[in-house]
Scaffold this active site. Structure first.
Site, short mmCIF file in Angstrom:
data_model
loop_
_atom_site.label_atom_id
_atom_site.label_comp_id
_atom_site.label_asym_id
_atom_site.label_seq_id
_atom_site.Cartn_x
_atom_site.Cartn_y
_atom_site.Cartn_z
N ASP A 147 0.84 -1.19 0.00
CA ASP A 147 0.00 0.00 0.00
C ASP A 147 0.88 1.25 0.00
O ASP A 147 1.95 1.24 -0.63
CB ASP A 147 -0.94 -0.03 1.21
N SER A 193 -11.25 -0.93 -0.25
CA SER A 193 -9.93 -0.96 0.41
C SER A 193 -10.06 -1.35 1.86
O SER A 193 -9.20 -2.03 2.42
CB SER A 193 -9.27 0.42 0.33
N HIS A 212 -3.39 6.04 3.64
CA HIS A 212 -4.23 4.91 3.26
C HIS A 212 -3.66 3.60 3.78
O HIS A 212 -4.38 2.76 4.34
CB HIS A 212 -4.38 4.88 1.74
#
Length: 884
Positions: free
Chosen positions: A337, A581, A402
């Site tokens: 990520d 996600s 994120h």
């Protein structure tokens, strides 16, 4: 991803138009015989057009469908394109020409729907003069969905799956422009289990200009060095990614400076030409663009909502911790990520306090794979390094952490500080593969970096799960190879199914050996943005900011770890996000708990996980498979499934549903067995009377052939049924059911894709329109004929302009290109007439796979300039398309 396009062309004078339509080129040059080119344009089965488009209003032939009593009939499976606007007005003037649009606030349709049918409305407001507010109503039992202005960005989608009906039942569909407009839309109706019914736009995958992914020779053995690979591929440099795959770059210029929109479009066209050349180069086995991908989060909310983790009880997680009290200890989860929040980016450490103790110890391994312009961390060389810290996006507000959020969902510690993850004692491998696009500030990565990271993770004995909360790549063979390697090395690969709300395949989630995870809200209802269809194996909590389904007074967001880099030094924080996600790491964490319950030994493998998933042992049934796959992950069921010992073999079918048509009356049906090492005795097979399934008994895995008996079937009816396959597993008789449907065609004369403008277009880069005519649908097709056309090469294209903005073939409009949509090729007109040319027009668009794995860049339609003639028709002077 959203792409920027440019419209090209030069204005032709009226004299030139006359020359092209007459018997001379204006300089005495030869022209072809009369009727130089003629043919037909077939209309795809099930196609319909809104009866009051803006083009119809322009000509005064619009037939209103503004009330339920005036609802247009639709076939049981079909597609209709339409136009709506709450207001009337004009588009911005272009080259002195003005196009007007009419007010039309509502369209109604009537259709018979059955249990499991999919109804999808896709809205395309690009070019709208005011942001539209749209309401979509499906009326049979009062269901209504609504999206306010700006929902989904450039386009947005509503999906509705029919339930609670027995047999075909009349439904009324209402589409309302409550404000704003104008906009185009496509309304699709598909039978249960249909695949890619919503593929009405070119897939918006992006890639890096000047770069490619190649595999020379057989498994990369044809060349011994990077220099040899670079020389063979006409590249400036080459870099090995593992498993025979190389990343090649033509020139570093694309990394050395930012490109203007025009330069980037030109560079991408040149890159695609280069990739095509590489595919025909001796010694090159595979060549594809270096695709870009994005994180799969939407609408962040940075409020500290860490005490509202409704997602845990939704999947029975607290009970599962009683069975797996060590919280997944002994399992390594690689989160590929954006990296991990660190209070001191210069160090390997000082991670978010809810993750600090679970992060793998430093060992010199490369954990940051982001390279080039996407790499904005403090390291000077924009290259790979050992520190996976997440630098945010260097914005004073709303920096994206994120990867930290995803990691917190999977392995957040039980330390009494903030949140707790699904597997709070698993080991975290934060692998940075997502950087920041310097232009859009969005989390973006490139496939060369991702492939290298997956190949590395596949070789690490202490990694057992790879979480990919990212997507948007094309169907990359090189990525598929990397994922397959990881799967064969006993790594479970989990990926986000995508946030576009469509059934278009999203990679890597759609690969067969990847667990694709969709998202649900606090009531286990599919989130409005979550993709459906072939990318979804199961669902998990992903949140939906527009709902409070669990009625706790807060939006259904997933709360996890975050960071705040607007201060110095950066501080840990928490945020509520939504997206697939967020759903994916729930499954990664549950797998860690399952490994603990199984003793973290060889008893549980990725193949074993898929076997249990197919048997229903890991999930709760919460809805139809189209939206929810095998259902909602249930943590306690999952750990109990491995604790109870081996699971009986189960049988599955590929494809999961059979759809037949006039052009396809026979299909293969493969019966698969899970686990793959087992075999199953096949029993009796029953099917509808109009379907024959050739069956010789024996054992599965096995491929059968199903053939429609067309005698006695009428073309305008939809026939449905089930193929039931009985089998015996561990002495227990079970039944596998495969939905099946057939519709041989529409009622004769009912197909209509709207008024079509047929164009002959120059083959140079300008793509000017040289000749044009207008045709109407008759007997399910269009007929065209061009007389006295100058000999030469042309592109032959046709399409509708339902919003009257001066462009045909835009998304949401019908389009036909010779010989195949998406892959236009020149047609040669000589001195002799060319007749019998055939094209097919459709509102759908080909997938990237159908176009040879290469995206279509810079295409947004063929441009018309209005000039009112005696019949009130448009006269076309030029075309807009970036050169393919």
């Amino acid at each position: 991803m959203t792409q920027s396009f440019m419209r090209y062309g030069v204005l032709f004078s009226f004299a030139l138009l006359t020359a092209c339509s007459g018997g001379s080129d204006g300089e005495g040059g030869p022209v072809a015989d009369p009727d130089a080119l003629s043919g037909i344009i077939s209309i795809e089965s099930g196609s319909r057009i809104d009866s009051d488009t803006a083009d119809d209003f322009r000509l005064g032939v619009a037939r209103t469908n503004d009330r339920a009593a005036e609802a247009q009939p639709l076939p049981d499976t079909g597609i209709v394109a339409g136009y709506l606007s709450q207001q009337q007005g004009s588009y911005p003037a272009n080259d002195g020409q003005t196009f007007n649009f009419a007010a039309d606030a509502q369209d109604f349709y009537q259709v018979e729907l059955s249990e499991g049918d999919l109804v999808a409305l896709q809205v395309f407001p690009e070019g709208a003069q005011a942001p539209p507010e749209v309401r979509f109503g499906v009326f049979q039992n009062g269901n209504v969905e609504r999206c306010e202005a700006g929902c989904g960005g450039d386009s947005f989608t509503f999906t509705y799956v029919v339930s609670g009906v027995s047999g075909p039942t009349p439904h009324t569909l209402a589409i309302t422009a409550e404000a704003g407009g104008p906009f185009r839309y496509v309304l699709s109706v598909a039978a249960a289990g249909a695949s890619s019914s919503m593929n009405v736009s070119y897939e918006g995958v992006d890639f890096r200009p000047g770069e490619a992914i190649v595999m020379p020779g057989t498994r990369g053995q044809a060349f011994s060095s990077a220099g040899a690979v670079a020389q063979a591929t006409s590249a400036a440099e080459a870099r090995y990614l593992g498993e025979g795959i190389w990343h090649v770059r033509q020139t570093p210029v694309y990394l050395a400076r930012s490109l203007s929109a025009a330069e980037r479009a030109q560079a991408k066209r040149q890159t695609l030409d280069w990739v095509r050349e590489l595919r025909s180069t001796p010694g090159v086995e595979l060549a594809e663009p270096n695709f870009l991908y994005e994180s799969q989060q939407v609408t962040p909310d940075t409020n500290p909502l860490y005490d509202l983790q409704w997602n845990h009880p939704l999947i029975s997680l607290p009970t599962a911790w009683l069975v797996a009290p060590n919280g997944g200890f002994g399992t390594g989860i690689a989160v590929l990520d954006t990296g991990l929040f660190s209070a001191d980016p210069s160090l390997y450490g000082q991670w978010h306090p809810d993750l600090e103790d679970n992060v793998v110890e430093p060992s010199g391994r490369i954990l940051d794979y982001v390279t080039g312009s996407l790499d904005i961390d403090p390291e000077p060389d924009q290259g790979r390094d050992q520190n996976p810290h997440d630098p945010g996006n260097q914005q004073s507000q709303n920096s994206s952490f994120h990867g930290t959020h995803v990691a917190g969902i999977a392995v957040g510690m039980d330390n009494g500080i903030g949140i707790i993850g699904v597997a709070p004692q698993a080991t975290l491998f934060p692998v940075r593969v997502l950087g920041v696009d310097p232009e859009t500030q969005r989390n973006v990565g490139s496939s060369d970096d991702l492939i290298a990271a997956i190949n590395w993770a596949a070789d690490q004995a202490d990694i057992h799960v790879i979480n990919l909360s990212l997507g948007g790549l094309g169907p990359s063979d090189a990525l598929q190879n990397a994922v397959t390697k990881a799967f064969n090395q006993n790594k479970l690969v989990v990926a986000a199914a995508g946030n576009q709300g469509t059934d278009q395949l999203t990679y890597p989630a759609a690969f067969s050996n990847v667990v694709g995870v969709g998202a649900v809200d606090g009531a286990a209802v599919r989130a409005s943005y979550s993709n459906i269809g072939g990318s979804v194996n199961l669902v998990a909590p992903g949140g939906d900011a527009n709902r409070d389904a669990n009625q706790d007074g807060n939006a259904d967001l997933i709360v996890s770890a975050w960071g705040n880099d607007s201060v110095s030094p950066p501080r840990p924080n928490y945020a509520g996000l939504q997206g697939t996600s967020m759903a994916a790491p729930h499954v990664a964490g549950v797998y860690a708990l399952m490994r603990e319950a199984a003793g973290a030994g060889p008893e549980l493998t990725p193949k074993g996980f898929f076997t249990l998933l197919s048997s229903g042992s890991l999930t709760d049934e919460v809805g139809n498979p189209t939206e929810y796959g095998e259902g909602l992950i249930n943590a306690i069921k999952s750990v109990n499934a491995v604790g109870d010992g081996p699971t009986s073999p189960v049988m599955g079918a590929s494809p999961s549903a059979l759809q037949f048509s006039r052009s396809q009356t026979s299909q293969d049906l493969t019966l698969r067995v899970y686990p793959e090492t087992e075999s199953i005795v096949i029993g009796p097979i029953t099917s509808p009377g109009w379907l024959t399934v050739i069956q010789e008994g024996g054992t599965a895995p096995k491929t059968l052939t199903a053939t429609v008996n067309t005698g006695g079937l009428t073309e305008d009816n939809l026939y449905r049924g089930v193929v039931s396959v009985e089998y015996t597993s561990d002495g227990e008789i079970r039944t596998l059911e495969v939905p099946v449907s057939v519709q041989l065609g529409d009622e004769s004369g009912s197909r209509d894709a709207g008024r079509h403008y047929v164009l002959l277009v120059s083959t140079d880069e300008e793509r000017n329109t040289l000749v044009q005519q207008v045709v109407e649908a008759q007997n399910d097709r269009y007929e065209f004929s061009f007389a006295d056309v100058e000999p030469g090469e042309y592109f032959l294209v046709a399409g509708s302009d339902i919003d009257n903005n001066g462009f045909i073939c835009e998304t949401g409009e019908a389009c036909a290109e010779y010989p195949v949509n998406g892959l236009p090729e020149p047609i040669v007109i000589g001195d002799s007439p060319l007749s019998g040319v055939e094209l097919t027009t459709s509102f759908r668009r080909p997938t990237i796979s159908a176009m040879g794995g290469l995206p279509r860049i810079g295409f947004e339609g063929y441009r018309l300039l209005k000039e009112t003639g005696p019949a009130g028709e448009k006269t076309v002077r030029r075309v807009s398309e970036d050169k393919q």
